[in-house]
Scaffold this motif. Structure first.
Motif, PDB file in Angstrom:
ATOM      1  N   ILE A   1       0.868  -1.157   0.115  1.00 26.11           N
ATOM      2  CA  ILE A   1      -0.089  -0.036  -0.051  1.00 26.11           C
ATOM      3  C   ILE A   1       0.893   1.137   0.150  1.00 26.11           C
ATOM      4  CG2 ILE A   1      -1.456   1.417   1.481  1.00 26.11           C
ATOM      5  CD1 ILE A   1      -2.736  -1.399   2.346  1.00 26.11           C
ATOM      6  N   LEU A   2       1.987   1.234   0.644  1.00 25.01           N
ATOM      7  CA  LEU A   2       2.623   2.239   0.977  1.00 25.01           C
ATOM      8  C   LEU A   2       4.024   2.492   0.028  1.00 25.01           C
ATOM      9  CD1 LEU A   2       2.895   2.525   4.900  1.00 25.01           C
ATOM     10  CD2 LEU A   2       1.394   3.752   3.104  1.00 25.01           C
TER      11      LEU A   2
ATOM     12  N   ASN B   1      -0.330   1.732  -4.732  1.00 28.62           N
ATOM     13  CA  ASN B   1       0.126   3.043  -4.011  1.00 28.62           C
ATOM     14  C   ASN B   1      -0.271   4.214  -5.162  1.00 28.62           C
ATOM     15  OD1 ASN B   1       2.303   5.194  -3.842  1.00 28.62           O
ATOM     16  ND2 ASN B   1       1.799   4.552  -1.916  1.00 28.62           N
TER      17      ASN B   1
ATOM     18  N   LYS C   1      -2.817   7.262  -4.096  1.00 34.17           N
ATOM     19  CA  LYS C   1      -2.195   8.778  -3.900  1.00 34.17           C
ATOM     20  C   LYS C   1      -2.999   9.665  -4.662  1.00 34.17           C
ATOM     21  CE  LYS C   1       2.227   8.096  -4.947  1.00 34.17           C
ATOM     22  NZ  LYS C   1       3.695   8.176  -4.703  1.00 34.17           N
TER      23      LYS C   1
ATOM     24  N   PRO D   1      -2.900   6.787   1.099  1.00 32.90           N
ATOM     25  CA  PRO D   1      -2.147   5.355   1.522  1.00 32.90           C
ATOM     26  C   PRO D   1      -2.050   5.294   2.755  1.00 32.90           C
ATOM     27  CG  PRO D   1      -1.228   6.517  -0.516  1.00 32.90           C
ATOM     28  CD  PRO D   1      -2.117   7.601   0.211  1.00 32.90           C
ATOM     29  N   GLN D   2      -1.447   6.062   3.467  1.00 29.56           N
ATOM     30  CA  GLN D   2      -1.256   5.863   4.942  1.00 29.56           C
ATOM     31  C   GLN D   2      -2.151   5.676   5.966  1.00 29.56           C
ATOM     32  OE1 GLN D   2       2.165   6.079   6.327  1.00 29.56           O
ATOM     33  NE2 GLN D   2       0.845   5.149   7.928  1.00 29.56           N
TER      34      GLN D   2
ATOM     35  N   SER E   1      -3.490   2.020   5.183  1.00 30.94           N
ATOM     36  CA  SER E   1      -2.435   1.185   5.809  1.00 30.94           C
ATOM     37  C   SER E   1      -2.607   1.208   7.471  1.00 30.94           C
ATOM     38  CB  SER E   1      -1.033   1.790   5.658  1.00 30.94           C
ATOM     39  OG  SER E   1      -0.014   1.066   6.333  1.00 30.94           O
TER      40      SER E   1
END
Length: 435
Positions: A128-129, A135, A139, A146-147, A150
């Motif tokens: 994911i990151l 990603n 984004k 994304p964060q 996560s």
């Protein structure tokens, strides 16, 4: 229009044996499904080696991920819509986290993780990151999105409502896999009234709760889970195939450390053997790659690797007897000695395997893997923990069931061409008939 709000010109619909239809209206979700990291899940079975026990269990992590997404979509679009306790701005985050929650699973998931000391959730977050198509899609929603996805999967996001939807003692993940796994294995244990449970779900400030009128549907769900674990997930034949799979990977790793010259070099495993797994290496692995190596290793010089691979591919599995390691350790020591005398390496041919499950637990602060309990919303507005209201759930709360089996190759012990007397002693200790 902002990317996060974009809808498809025409809704996409997937036919599904569990939910009948899976609906996709959001451009973000459609784009995530099309990424190569998500499509990789087609090549990872949901139930690992269970297909060697239940021949229908060939469904994939992709099937399950779409199912979890659909359950969450129904909750946020139908059940929670317009409720003051639900923040509509969290809708897309919930959908993305549901769809991607299993993204980091490797081939034969849990067996693979044990051997190489890996964690699929860590890899899910890395995909994911990291520098991935997933990603790039996330984004486009926002740089921080994304964060956030996560963090939901890591259970560190600041809105516990969303976390509990995807990961709790009654979540969309379990509601899908119980029904899906029951369908594909052909058993009846995993069925429960999901429609009723969805109707009585209610959002609260930091969790999702169940209206007390739905308590019996939740009891049924918990008992279904209990039965599925012992009748399907911990089936002794499946555990035998997992034992052999694990021992194949251990043997290949051991041979690599001994600088053994493989007839067919395991290039895909090099970084695993060295403990330096990169995301790029990890994403190249799927079950078709693993099976290719196992087929090649059927012709290896090393007799242990050759035999174990042949067993796995041709389903010539180990037999088992009941075993209590706390009381029978002297028997195990004697068996290990006799196996060595019979030229059967006990490290690979005499294996104790244990399975353990806790079907439901109440809140135990500070304990490892502490579990957030299921709360019932009473007519008065009070929240009551499920086991305090349900006699059925109270009877199993906090009670961990553990089962131990001792696995061994009966066919090699029945072959009396060598070490006949020693093998007879082994069979006698195991209490196994020679017929």
């Amino acid at each position: 229009m902002k990317y996060s709000n974009q809808k498809l010109q025409e809704e996409k619909v997937f036919k599904d044996p569990v939910h009948r239809y899976i609906h996709v209206r959001d451009q973000v979700i459609w784009d995530l499904i099309g990424t190569k990291e998500f499509q990789r899940l087609r090549r990872i079975r949901q139930l690992g080696t269970t297909y060697l026990t239940f021949h229908g269990a060939e469904h994939s992590r992709l099937n399950h991920s779409l199912g979890v997404y659909e359950i969450i979509r129904r909750i946020v679009d139908d059940v929670f819509a317009n409720r003051p306790e639900w923040d509509e701005s969290e809708r897309l985050l919930s959908l993305c986290a549901a769809l991607l929650h299993d993204l980091g699973h490797g081939p034969y998931s849990h067996s693979f993780e044990k051997v190489f000391d890996l964690d699929h959730e860590v890899f899910t977050q890395a995909i994911i990151l990291g520098d991935t198509e997933v990603n790039q899609v996330l984004k486009r929603v926002s740089r921080s999105f994304p964060q956030k996805v996560s963090d939901v999967i890591a259970k560190t996001y600041d809105n516990n409502q969303i976390i509990s939807l995807i990961s709790s003692q009654i979540d969309a993940d379990r509601m899908d896999y119980l029904q899906r796994d029951a369908y594909f294995t052909g058993v009846s244990y995993g069925h429960f009234d999901m429609e009723r449970i969805l109707r009585v779900l209610r959002p609260r400030e930091d969790q999702v709760v169940i209206k007390s009128s739905g308590m019996h549907a939740v009891e049924d769900y918990i008992m279904s889970r209990y039965q599925m674990y012992w009748q399907v997930y911990f089936h002794p034949v499946t555990r035998s195939s997992e034992v052999i799979l694990t021992k194949i990977l251990h043997r290949a790793k051991e041979l690599s450390e001994m600088n053994y010259e493989f007839a067919y070099e395991p290039m895909h495993f090099v970084s695993m053997f060295e403990g330096k797994v990169t995301l790029k290496d990890y994403l190249k692995l799927d079950e078709s790659v693993i099976m290719y190596y196992f087929q090649m290793w059927e012709d290896e010089k090393d007799p242990i690797l050759r035999d174990l691979c042949s067993r796995f591919i041709n389903r010539n599995l180990f037999k088992y007897v009941e075993f209590d390691p706390s009381k029978e350790y002297k028997k195990l020591n004697k068996l290990e000695q006799l196996f060595s005398e019979a030229d059967l390496d006990p490290e690979y041919y005499l294996v104790v395997d244990s399975s353990s499950d806790l079907p439901y637990d109440f809140y135990r602060p500070g304990e490892e893997e502490e579990r957030v309990p299921i709360h019932l919303l009473m007519p008065s507005g009070e929240l009551r923990e499920l086991s305090r209201q349900s006699e059925i759930v109270d009877a199993i709360s906090g009670k961990r069931r553990t089962d131990h089996k001792l696995y061994y190759p009966k066919d090699l012990l029945m072959d009396d061409s060598t070490h006949k007397e020693t093998k007879e002693k082994i069979l006698a200790i195991l209490g196994v008939s020679e017929h």
